[in-house]
Design an enzyme around this catalytic site. Structure first.
Site, PDB file in Angstrom:
ATOM      1  N   TYR A  68       0.828  -1.214   0.000  1.00  0.00           N
ATOM      2  CA  TYR A  68       0.000   0.000   0.000  1.00  0.00           C
ATOM      3  C   TYR A  68       0.864   1.267   0.000  1.00  0.00           C
ATOM      4  CZ  TYR A  68      -4.632  -2.037   0.670  1.00  0.00           C
ATOM      5  OH  TYR A  68      -5.822  -2.689   0.478  1.00  0.00           O
ATOM      6  N   LYS A  76       3.312 -15.318   2.027  1.00  0.00           N
ATOM      7  CA  LYS A  76       3.631 -16.124   0.842  1.00  0.00           C
ATOM      8  C   LYS A  76       5.145 -16.265   0.751  1.00  0.00           C
ATOM      9  CE  LYS A  76       1.615 -17.144  -2.649  1.00  0.00           C
ATOM     10  NZ  LYS A  76       1.324 -18.521  -3.139  1.00  0.00           N
ATOM     11  N   ASP A  84      -2.619 -18.136   0.450  1.00  0.00           N
ATOM     12  CA  ASP A  84      -3.643 -18.720  -0.443  1.00  0.00           C
ATOM     13  C   ASP A  84      -4.313 -19.913   0.228  1.00  0.00           C
ATOM     14  OD1 ASP A  84      -1.214 -20.092  -0.633  1.00  0.00           O
ATOM     15  OD2 ASP A  84      -1.437 -20.567  -2.759  1.00  0.00           O
ATOM     16  N   ASP A 129      -6.294  -7.230   3.664  1.00  0.00           N
ATOM     17  CA  ASP A 129      -7.430  -6.596   2.989  1.00  0.00           C
ATOM     18  C   ASP A 129      -8.329  -7.674   2.398  1.00  0.00           C
ATOM     19  OD1 ASP A 129      -8.951  -4.464   1.815  1.00  0.00           O
ATOM     20  OD2 ASP A 129      -7.978  -4.919  -0.097  1.00  0.00           O
ATOM     21  N   ASP A 141     -12.161  -9.443   3.916  1.00  0.00           N
ATOM     22  CA  ASP A 141     -13.433  -9.468   3.176  1.00  0.00           C
ATOM     23  C   ASP A 141     -14.021 -10.882   3.180  1.00  0.00           C
ATOM     24  OD1 ASP A 141     -13.246  -6.758   2.527  1.00  0.00           O
ATOM     25  OD2 ASP A 141     -13.920  -7.074   0.463  1.00  0.00           O
TER      26      ASP A 141
END
Ligand code: IPM
Ligand code: MG
Length: 366
Positions: A140, A191, A224, A248, A252
């Site tokens: 970001y 990751k 993932d 983020d 959700d």
């Protein structure tokens, strides 16, 4: 007197903020004494002052004990090309300016809503997890962040994922501290199989764990696989700690487990100031400005109201009041009161109808 800066922002923001003001007034009528000031951020600030992140808002925020923000952005500002002038830059500016690095996003399934989730009741019933998102680093804010012309009609876009040890360490500590007061389990997601920042992330989380947090169970997952596990068996988690971008997305997913994005609040906290013992804080729903339903008065106010609930808890130490507010929401939902987003096609009330129901239940409890 406890003071709050209210930032209604864009889209459904003013509607859900109006609902939340009624809850603040309710507590004031009981003697809480909240002093509220209003400010502009996002698209509305751009329209009024030519910038989504006005100085006046920063000054008001400096003076307030906590900030309550609804949501920013919308199609009206889609054509603004300059990154710093987009509505989201106001929100990101606040997070960065006040170093609000610890973003707590709890996903709690209200019993009455277990059937509103797109997952089976038994998978989500009783869910109570926290996604702890690092909020002031990573892709970001990393530099360079550019789109450059490289000739031959080609452009190149660059975003930079960057994390320093201290940024990972402080969010890891926050995760272990949170887990200690809960079920004592932290799952760190990154990751490391493809990202250097993932390798450092895991190393630092493990090192921090060894520095006096061994009583907390620590697991690691690739982000993932973690996303898959969040929908397969979300109740295996307690506190999930992850970076800004993964956080983020994973939050959700976590929100949808509870039935609707309209249900999830968040708290963004800075470090504890050693002199005053206070920490900077911004409370906001996880959802966006929902331009498709803005202006209709039908938005679900629960995420905004529970964001204020988190402020009661984390900024003002009003634990009993925060618990009563949560219970009042659960009571209203148990009575079958629903806004359209959680009504599954059944009868629904509007924003103020939901607020009326919550206030009535609160009155009965306090
Ligand atoms: C969130 C939002 C923001 C983010 C947007 C509005 C910039 O999606 O708080 O999750 O990406 O952080
Ligand atoms: Mg988001």
């Amino acid at each position: 007197m406890p003071s709050l800066l209210l930032l209604a922002g864009d889209g459904i923001g003013p509607e859900i903020m109006a609902a939340t003001k009624r809850v603040i007034e309710f507590f004031n009528a009981k003697g809480a004494g909240f002093d509220t000031v209003e400010g502009l951020v996002g698209g509305c600030a751009y329209d009024a002052e030519g910038t989504p992140f006005p100085k006046s808002t920063v000054e008001k925020a400096e003076a307030a004990d906590a900030m309550l923000l609804a949501c920013v952005g919308g199609p009206k500002w889609d054509d603004i090309k300059e990154y710093d002038m987009r509505p989201e830059a106001g929100l990101l500016g606040l997070r960065k300016h006040f170093e609000l690095f610890a973003n707590i996003r709890p996903a709690i399934s209200y019993p009455a809503l277990a059937d509103s989730s797109s997952l089976k009741r038994e998978v989500v019933e009783g869910l109570d997890i926290i996604i702890l998102r690092e909020l002031t680093g990573g892709v970001y804010f990393g530099e360079p962040k550019t789109i450059e012309d490289i000739g031959n009609g080609q452009k190149r876009a660059i975003d930079t994922q960057v994390y320093d040890t201290y940024e990972i360490e402080r969010i890891a500590r926050a995760a272990f501290d949170l887990a200690r007061a809960r079920r004592g389990k932290v799952t760190s997601m990154e990751k490391r199989n493809v990202m250097k920042s993932g390798i450092l992330w895991r190393e630092v989380v493990e090192a921090t764990h060894r520095q006096g947090y061994e009583d907390v169970t620590l697991d690691h997952m690739l982000a993932d696989a973690g996303a898959m596990q969040l929908v397969r068996d979300p109740k295996q988690f307690d506190v999930v700690v992850t970076d800004n971008l993964f956080g983020d997305m994973l939050s959700d997913i976590a929100a949808q487990l509870t039935g609707s994005l309209g249900m999830l609040p968040s708290a963004s906290l800075g470090a504890v100031d050693e002199k005053t013992g206070r920490r900077r804080a911004l409370y906001e729903p996880v959802h966006g400005s929902a331009p498709d339903i803005a202006g209709q008065g039908i938005a679900n106010p629960i995420a905004m109201i529970t964001s204020f609930g988190m402020a009661l808890k984390y900024s003002f130490g009003m634990i009993a009041e925060a618990d009563a507010l949560d219970a009042a929401i659960a009571d209203a939902l148990a009575d079958g009161i629903r806004t359209a987003d959680i009504a599954m096609g059944g009868p629904s009330v509007d924003t103020m109808g939901m607020t009326d129901a919550i206030l009535a239940k609160l009155e009965a409890r306090l």
